[in-house]
Motif scaffolding. Structure first.
Motif, PDB file in Angstrom:
ATOM      1  N   GLU A   1       0.820  -1.199   0.000  1.00 30.33           N
ATOM      2  CA  GLU A   1       0.000   0.000   0.000  1.00 30.33           C
ATOM      3  C   GLU A   1       0.863   1.262   0.000  1.00 30.33           C
ATOM      4  OE1 GLU A   1      -3.090   0.122  -0.531  1.00 30.33           O
ATOM      5  OE2 GLU A   1      -3.471  -2.033  -0.407  1.00 30.33           O
ATOM      6  N   ALA A   2       1.972   1.221   0.723  1.00 32.57           N
ATOM      7  CA  ALA A   2       2.876   2.375   0.734  1.00 32.57           C
ATOM      8  C   ALA A   2       3.490   2.593  -0.639  1.00 32.57           C
ATOM      9  CB  ALA A   2       3.970   2.177   1.779  1.00 32.57           C
ATOM     10  N   HIS A   3       3.836   1.488  -1.325  1.00 33.95           N
ATOM     11  CA  HIS A   3       4.381   1.608  -2.682  1.00 33.95           C
ATOM     12  C   HIS A   3       3.334   2.197  -3.623  1.00 33.95           C
ATOM     13  CE1 HIS A   3       8.325  -0.212  -2.218  1.00 33.95           C
ATOM     14  NE2 HIS A   3       7.796  -1.224  -1.532  1.00 33.95           N
ATOM     15  N   CYS A   4       2.088   1.798  -3.466  1.00 29.52           N
ATOM     16  CA  CYS A   4       1.010   2.345  -4.298  1.00 29.52           C
ATOM     17  C   CYS A   4       0.891   3.850  -4.106  1.00 29.52           C
ATOM     18  CB  CYS A   4      -0.312   1.664  -3.968  1.00 29.52           C
ATOM     19  SG  CYS A   4      -0.454  -0.039  -4.553  1.00 29.52           S
ATOM     20  N   GLN A   5       0.995   4.299  -2.847  1.00 27.78           N
ATOM     21  CA  GLN A   5       0.884   5.729  -2.577  1.00 27.78           C
ATOM     22  C   GLN A   5       2.071   6.505  -3.150  1.00 27.78           C
ATOM     23  OE1 GLN A   5      -1.713   7.436  -1.237  1.00 27.78           O
ATOM     24  NE2 GLN A   5      -2.845   5.492  -1.233  1.00 27.78           N
ATOM     25  N   THR A   6       3.252   5.892  -3.113  1.00 29.11           N
ATOM     26  CA  THR A   6       4.430   6.532  -3.713  1.00 29.11           C
ATOM     27  C   THR A   6       4.251   6.687  -5.208  1.00 29.11           C
ATOM     28  OG1 THR A   6       5.892   5.650  -1.997  1.00 29.11           O
ATOM     29  CG2 THR A   6       6.917   6.339  -4.065  1.00 29.11           C
ATOM     30  N   MET A   7       3.759   5.639  -5.859  1.00 27.84           N
ATOM     31  CA  MET A   7       3.531   5.697  -7.305  1.00 27.84           C
ATOM     32  C   MET A   7       2.395   6.647  -7.656  1.00 27.84           C
ATOM     33  SD  MET A   7       4.080   1.762  -8.567  1.00 27.84           S
ATOM     34  CE  MET A   7       3.742   2.244 -10.275  1.00 27.84           C
ATOM     35  N   LEU A   8       1.385   6.721  -6.793  1.00 24.45           N
ATOM     36  CA  LEU A   8       0.278   7.631  -7.026  1.00 24.45           C
ATOM     37  C   LEU A   8       0.764   9.075  -7.026  1.00 24.45           C
ATOM     38  CD1 LEU A   8      -2.790   8.109  -7.333  1.00 24.45           C
ATOM     39  CD2 LEU A   8      -2.946   8.061  -4.825  1.00 24.45           C
ATOM     40  N   ARG A   9       1.616   9.417  -6.070  1.00 25.69           N
ATOM     41  CA  ARG A   9       2.159  10.778  -6.020  1.00 25.69           C
ATOM     42  C   ARG A   9       2.996  11.065  -7.260  1.00 25.69           C
ATOM     43  NH1 ARG A   9       5.337  11.726  -0.864  1.00 25.69           N
ATOM     44  NH2 ARG A   9       3.356  12.378   0.075  1.00 25.69           N
ATOM     45  N   ALA A  10       3.763  10.082  -7.717  1.00 27.38           N
ATOM     46  CA  ALA A  10       4.619  10.289  -8.887  1.00 27.38           C
ATOM     47  C   ALA A  10       3.809  10.466 -10.165  1.00 27.38           C
ATOM     48  CB  ALA A  10       5.583   9.107  -9.032  1.00 27.38           C
ATOM     49  N   SER A  11       2.693   9.738 -10.297  1.00 26.59           N
ATOM     50  CA  SER A  11       1.917   9.770 -11.537  1.00 26.59           C
ATOM     51  C   SER A  11       0.843  10.849 -11.535  1.00 26.59           C
ATOM     52  CB  SER A  11       1.275   8.405 -11.791  1.00 26.59           C
ATOM     53  OG  SER A  11       0.375   8.062 -10.739  1.00 26.59           O
ATOM     54  N   PHE A  12       0.225  11.097 -10.382  1.00 27.77           N
ATOM     55  CA  PHE A  12      -0.911  12.015 -10.308  1.00 27.77           C
ATOM     56  C   PHE A  12      -0.528  13.382  -9.743  1.00 27.77           C
ATOM     57  CE2 PHE A  12      -4.983  13.401  -8.218  1.00 27.77           C
ATOM     58  CZ  PHE A  12      -5.729  13.546  -9.389  1.00 27.77           C
ATOM     59  N   GLY A  13       0.538  13.431  -8.972  1.00 27.27           N
ATOM     60  CA  GLY A  13       0.991  14.695  -8.393  1.00 27.27           C
ATOM     61  C   GLY A  13       0.756  14.804  -6.902  1.00 27.27           C
ATOM     62  N   ILE A  14      -0.266  14.123  -6.390  1.00 24.06           N
ATOM     63  CA  ILE A  14      -0.528  14.056  -4.954  1.00 24.06           C
ATOM     64  C   ILE A  14      -0.989  12.647  -4.623  1.00 24.06           C
ATOM     65  CG2 ILE A  14      -1.118  16.496  -4.639  1.00 24.06           C
ATOM     66  CD1 ILE A  14      -4.068  15.702  -4.755  1.00 24.06           C
ATOM     67  N   ASN A  15      -0.942  12.284  -3.336  1.00 24.11           N
ATOM     68  CA  ASN A  15      -1.479  10.998  -2.901  1.00 24.11           C
ATOM     69  C   ASN A  15      -2.429  11.221  -1.725  1.00 24.11           C
ATOM     70  OD1 ASN A  15       0.174  11.404  -0.668  1.00 24.11           O
ATOM     71  ND2 ASN A  15       1.635   9.790  -1.206  1.00 24.11           N
ATOM     72  N   TYR A  16      -2.869  10.148  -1.084  1.00 28.05           N
ATOM     73  CA  TYR A  16      -3.846  10.263   0.000  1.00 28.05           C
ATOM     74  C   TYR A  16      -3.322  11.117   1.150  1.00 28.05           C
ATOM     75  CZ  TYR A  16      -7.119   6.691  -1.778  1.00 28.05           C
ATOM     76  OH  TYR A  16      -8.041   6.008  -2.512  1.00 28.05           O
ATOM     77  N   LEU A  17      -2.049  10.949   1.498  1.00 23.59           N
ATOM     78  CA  LEU A  17      -1.474  11.708   2.605  1.00 23.59           C
ATOM     79  C   LEU A  17      -1.476  13.203   2.287  1.00 23.59           C
ATOM     80  CD1 LEU A  17      -0.074  11.758   5.356  1.00 23.59           C
ATOM     81  CD2 LEU A  17       2.112  11.422   4.160  1.00 23.59           C
ATOM     82  N   ASP A  18      -1.090  13.574   1.060  1.00 25.75           N
ATOM     83  CA  ASP A  18      -1.110  14.982   0.658  1.00 25.75           C
ATOM     84  C   ASP A  18      -2.526  15.541   0.731  1.00 25.75           C
ATOM     85  OD1 ASP A  18       1.658  14.853  -0.045  1.00 25.75           O
ATOM     86  OD2 ASP A  18       1.087  13.930  -1.950  1.00 25.75           O
ATOM     87  N   PHE A  19      -3.499  14.722   0.351  1.00 30.67           N
ATOM     88  CA  PHE A  19      -4.882  15.182   0.297  1.00 30.67           C
ATOM     89  C   PHE A  19      -5.437  15.436   1.701  1.00 30.67           C
ATOM     90  CE2 PHE A  19      -9.495  14.601  -0.534  1.00 30.67           C
ATOM     91  CZ  PHE A  19      -9.640  15.561  -1.525  1.00 30.67           C
ATOM     92  N   ILE A  20      -5.191  14.518   2.629  1.00 36.58           N
ATOM     93  CA  ILE A  20      -5.714  14.732   3.983  1.00 36.58           C
ATOM     94  C   ILE A  20      -4.984  15.890   4.656  1.00 36.58           C
ATOM     95  CG2 ILE A  20      -4.195  13.035   5.093  1.00 36.58           C
ATOM     96  CD1 ILE A  20      -7.825  13.986   6.065  1.00 36.58           C
ATOM     97  N   GLU A  21      -3.703  16.084   4.365  1.00 36.91           N
ATOM     98  CA  GLU A  21      -2.987  17.229   4.920  1.00 36.91           C
ATOM     99  C   GLU A  21      -3.588  18.543   4.430  1.00 36.91           C
ATOM    100  OE1 GLU A  21       1.111  16.632   3.928  1.00 36.91           O
ATOM    101  OE2 GLU A  21       1.481  15.316   5.654  1.00 36.91           O
ATOM    102  N   LEU A  22      -3.992  18.584   3.167  1.00 35.59           N
ATOM    103  CA  LEU A  22      -4.631  19.783   2.645  1.00 35.59           C
ATOM    104  C   LEU A  22      -5.973  20.032   3.338  1.00 35.59           C
ATOM    105  CD1 LEU A  22      -4.787  21.173  -0.883  1.00 35.59           C
ATOM    106  CD2 LEU A  22      -6.949  20.728   0.246  1.00 35.59           C
ATOM    107  N   LEU A  23      -6.781  18.964   3.515  1.00 34.30           N
ATOM    108  CA  LEU A  23      -8.069  19.131   4.198  1.00 34.30           C
ATOM    109  C   LEU A  23      -7.881  19.590   5.639  1.00 34.30           C
ATOM    110  CD1 LEU A  23     -10.106  16.045   2.894  1.00 34.30           C
ATOM    111  CD2 LEU A  23     -10.077  18.382   2.002  1.00 34.30           C
ATOM    112  N   GLU A  24      -6.877  19.039   6.319  1.00 34.54           N
ATOM    113  CA  GLU A  24      -6.590  19.465   7.699  1.00 34.54           C
ATOM    114  C   GLU A  24      -6.201  20.936   7.743  1.00 34.54           C
ATOM    115  OE1 GLU A  24      -4.963  15.196   9.512  1.00 34.54           O
ATOM    116  OE2 GLU A  24      -3.571  16.618   8.576  1.00 34.54           O
ATOM    117  N   PHE A  25      -5.394  21.359   6.789  1.00 35.62           N
ATOM    118  CA  PHE A  25      -4.947  22.758   6.725  1.00 35.62           C
ATOM    119  C   PHE A  25      -6.128  23.697   6.495  1.00 35.62           C
ATOM    120  CE2 PHE A  25      -3.752  26.384   4.094  1.00 35.62           C
ATOM    121  CZ  PHE A  25      -2.726  26.954   4.828  1.00 35.62           C
ATOM    122  N   ILE A  26      -6.962  23.367   5.511  1.00 28.98           N
ATOM    123  CA  ILE A  26      -8.110  24.219   5.180  1.00 28.98           C
ATOM    124  C   ILE A  26      -9.078  24.291   6.369  1.00 28.98           C
ATOM    125  CG2 ILE A  26     -10.164  24.376   3.719  1.00 28.98           C
ATOM    126  CD1 ILE A  26      -7.549  25.271   2.363  1.00 28.98           C
ATOM    127  N   ALA A  27      -9.361  23.147   6.985  1.00 33.69           N
ATOM    128  CA  ALA A  27     -10.290  23.123   8.117  1.00 33.69           C
ATOM    129  C   ALA A  27      -9.731  23.920   9.300  1.00 33.69           C
ATOM    130  CB  ALA A  27     -10.577  21.691   8.529  1.00 33.69           C
TER     131      ALA A  27
END
Length: 429
Positions: free
Chosen positions: A331-357
């Motif tokens: 699962e960690a490898h999937c998230q690493t590849m997701l960030r490389a291909s899409f630009g962000i991953n799940y961790l980046d996304f929840i950090e953004l939501l935490e920041f905005i909230a």
């Protein structure tokens, strides 16, 4: 990016009213279009609009100089009817001398529009002043020869982070319509790579057929020149797919007509901003020498779409490496590849939501912060806007908590989502 301290401008969002859906792309004057109308009629409805007179006071208007236009009447009559009817007989030209005097000789990213590399324009890096000299020389040769030789340089300076590179140079101000920008709000605050860009290119330079990163919105304001856009609603691009599901690199009207694609043509001139909604594929040509300021962004209106795109891209990653599911830390490898291909991953996304909230919760609880918590140093959200953003995050977290891949994700993502959801639920109650 205000050049002097002034009272903040209020983003006065109000509850949604019943609005008739648009079926054509409108041209609206900035002095007549309110923030609330833009939010619900265009941004929330995910519908394009052209906004005029948005850059009247921008310093970068000095990047242009005016020369009397020499078009014949026949040439004017042949122009597309969607061009701004208020355009005068003056034609703005690039002020090369001013650009060189105001901006240093930085390394800049350039795309070669005459060369492709893996279904993209070939990329290179030039010094800014060298790029300007090559552009100016080409423009002079085009005028002398009265033609545009396709064998000449066709170099397009794209995706230049000039605002981040020269933060003291306040060459533009974000229009109020685009100020609710969760993506750049976080990235600028944390001094990370943002999605604020400058584009500069000669006549006939172009951007290939695409939709914007993450499924984000984008806005593009012309400082100089005339752009032609072909743009289509989400789903229409599928009519152009080949048997493998690949989309074309370049399109034209004939191709769109042959495939019965619903599309719109936009002719954008100087001092106009085009709002591009999420998922609208488009291709853009510089009809004349052109400079524009562009942002990619998302907010409460389209963050759910960004989440859906994140989900689908994770599924694509899983499919590609499905034969490695038994490996440690899959699962960690999937998230690493997701960030490389899409630009962000799940961790980046929840950090953004935490920041905005966190910013909006603090602003609601501490009225003093509502004056210090400014978007792009000049805009302040009213309380309804703050509440609306928080409710959007709360509802999105509810959907995320039901998603199996969130439970499987490392870094205690599910726990973080649940804690934030509880915090927002308590604030609502």
């Amino acid at each position: 990016m205000a050049s002097e301290i002034a009272a903040p401008e209020l983003l006065a969002l109000q509850p949604q009213e019943n609005l008739q859906p648009d079926c054509h792309i409108q041209r609206c004057a900035a002095k007549e279009l309110t923030y609330n109308e833009f939010y619900w009629r265009f941004m929330h409805a995910n519908w394009p609009v052209i906004i005029t007179d948005v850059s009247n006071s921008w310093e970068c208007r000095n990047w242009a100089k005016t020369e009397t236009e020499t078009k014949t009447k026949a040439e004017k009559d042949n122009e597309n009817a969607n061009i701004n009817p208020g355009v005068t007989g003056k034609q703005d030209l690039i002020n090369f001398d001013y650009l060189k005097s105001r901006i240093g000789n930085f390394a800049v990213p350039v795309a070669d529009c005459n060369a492709t590399y893996f279904n993209s324009h070939a990329k290179l890096e030039l010094k800014f002043h060298d790029y300007l000299e090559r552009w100016q020389q080409r423009s002079m040769e085009d005028v002398e020869a009265n033609c545009n030789d396709v064998t000449k340089d066709n170099l397009y300076l794209k995706d230049w982070h000039l605002a981040a590179q020269l933060p003291a140079y306040e060459f533009y101000q974000v229009p109020k319509y685009f100020a609710s920008d969760w993506l750049n709000e976080q990235l600028i605050h944390e001094k990370r790579d943002d999605y604020r860009f400058v584009y500069m290119g000669p006549q006939s330079s172009w951007t290939s057929f695409h939709s914007d990163v993450f499924g984000s919105f984008s806005w593009s304001t012309n400082i100089v020149g005339h752009k032609k856009w072909l743009i289509m609603p989400p789903g229409e691009e599928l009519k152009l797919s080949d048997r493998l599901g690949n989309l074309p690199f370049s399109i034209d009207e004939r191709q769109l007509e042959e495939h019965n694609v619903r599309y719109f043509t936009i002719n954008q001139t100087a001092n106009e901003a085009v709002f591009v909604p999420s998922g609208w594929h488009h291709q853009v040509w510089n009809v004349t020498d052109t400079i524009s300021v562009n942002h990619n962004w998302f907010n409460a209106c389209n963050v759910s779409q960004v989440w859906r795109n994140l989900l689908s891209n994770l599924e694509a990653v899983r499919k590609v490496i499905s034969d490695c599911q038994q490996m440690d830390n899959f699962e960690a490898h999937c998230q690493t590849m997701l960030r490389a291909s899409f630009g962000i991953n799940y961790l980046d996304f929840i950090e953004l939501l935490e920041f905005i909230a966190a910013r909006r919760l603090a602003a609601r609880k501490d009225q003093k912060m509502t004056t210090s918590f400014l978007l792009f140093d000049r805009y302040q959200m009213n309380d309804y806007h703050l509440q609306s953003d928080l409710e959007c995050v709360r509802q999105l977290l509810g959907h995320m908590l039901q998603e199996p891949s969130v439970r499987q994700c490392p870094a205690q993502l599910h726990d973080r989502c649940h804690r934030l959801w509880q915090q927002l639920q308590q604030d609502k109650d």
